[in-house]
Design a protein around this motif. Structure first.
Motif, PDB file in Angstrom:
ATOM      1  N   ARG A 105      -5.354  -3.423   0.940  1.00 53.22           N
ATOM      2  CA  ARG A 105      -6.579  -2.633   0.934  1.00 53.22           C
ATOM      3  C   ARG A 105      -7.738  -3.593   0.730  1.00 53.22           C
ATOM      4  N   ASP A 158      -2.500   5.003   0.636  1.00 56.83           N
ATOM      5  CA  ASP A 158      -3.827   4.387   0.713  1.00 56.83           C
ATOM      6  C   ASP A 158      -4.304   3.792  -0.600  1.00 56.83           C
ATOM      7  N   SER A 159      -3.401   3.418  -1.478  1.00 53.80           N
ATOM      8  CA  SER A 159      -3.738   2.717  -2.718  1.00 53.80           C
ATOM      9  C   SER A 159      -2.939   1.432  -2.772  1.00 53.80           C
ATOM     10  N   GLN A 160      -3.603   0.346  -3.122  1.00 52.00           N
ATOM     11  CA  GLN A 160      -2.882  -0.918  -3.243  1.00 52.00           C
ATOM     12  C   GLN A 160      -2.072  -0.897  -4.523  1.00 52.00           C
ATOM     13  N   ASP A 184       3.762   2.202   2.617  1.00 52.28           N
ATOM     14  CA  ASP A 184       3.228   2.680   3.890  1.00 52.28           C
ATOM     15  C   ASP A 184       3.449   1.582   4.929  1.00 52.28           C
ATOM     16  N   GLU A 231     -10.587  -0.095   3.279  1.00 51.57           N
ATOM     17  CA  GLU A 231      -9.789   0.054   4.495  1.00 51.57           C
ATOM     18  C   GLU A 231      -8.406  -0.553   4.281  1.00 51.57           C
ATOM     19  N   THR A 232      -7.448  -0.061   5.035  1.00 54.81           N
ATOM     20  CA  THR A 232      -6.103  -0.624   5.015  1.00 54.81           C
ATOM     21  C   THR A 232      -5.979  -1.577   6.191  1.00 54.81           C
ATOM     22  N   VAL A 255       0.853  -1.182   0.000  1.00 48.69           N
ATOM     23  CA  VAL A 255       0.000   0.000   0.000  1.00 48.69           C
ATOM     24  C   VAL A 255       0.893   1.238   0.000  1.00 48.69           C
ATOM     25  N   PRO A 297      -5.694   3.584   8.978  1.00 51.13           N
ATOM     26  CA  PRO A 297      -4.746   4.213   8.052  1.00 51.13           C
ATOM     27  C   PRO A 297      -3.306   3.830   8.380  1.00 51.13           C
TER      28      PRO A 297
END
Length: 110
Positions: free
Chosen positions: A59, A27-29, A47, A63-64, A24, A74
């Motif tokens: 993700r 917040d994007s896979q 992240d 949600e992460t 991730v 997050p």
């Protein structure tokens, strides 16, 4: 989904575990191809978990989630987003086609 670094597109995997890794970023896979895994420290771009600090994040349903400690929330960004290479979604189609042709013809990136 292509590799976030080199934009190589994942093909149908052979039987067994996939050599591609996921993570991730912002917040994007993202996916990381096998070649990029060998070329540089790709984990430094990912992240990390807000609870345990691990980078095995995915993700799911917006949600992460951390695969190490199961924490959902997050993640902590690895660094400034401007330092990351552009993703395929941020580039116009013509630039994506040019990158794919260069890769196919074994030409260096522009």
């Amino acid at each position: 989904m292509p590799c976030y670094r080199c934009e190589t597109v994942q093909t149908d995997p052979a039987k067994g575990a996939s050599p591609w890794r996921r993570g991730v970023i912002a917040d994007s896979q993202v996916l990381i191809c096998p070649l990029c895994q060998q070329s540089f420290d790709w984990r430094a771009d990912l992240d990390s978990c807000g609870q345990c600090g691990g980078t095995r994040l995915v993700r799911r349903l917006g949600e992460t989630a951390c695969l190490d400690c199961q924490h959902t929330g997050p993640g902590r960004p690895a660094g400034p987003l401007g330092a990351l290479p552009p993703t395929q979604r941020q580039r116009p189609l013509a630039a994506q086609v040019e990158t794919a042709l260069r890769r196919l013809l074994n030409e260096p990136p522009a």
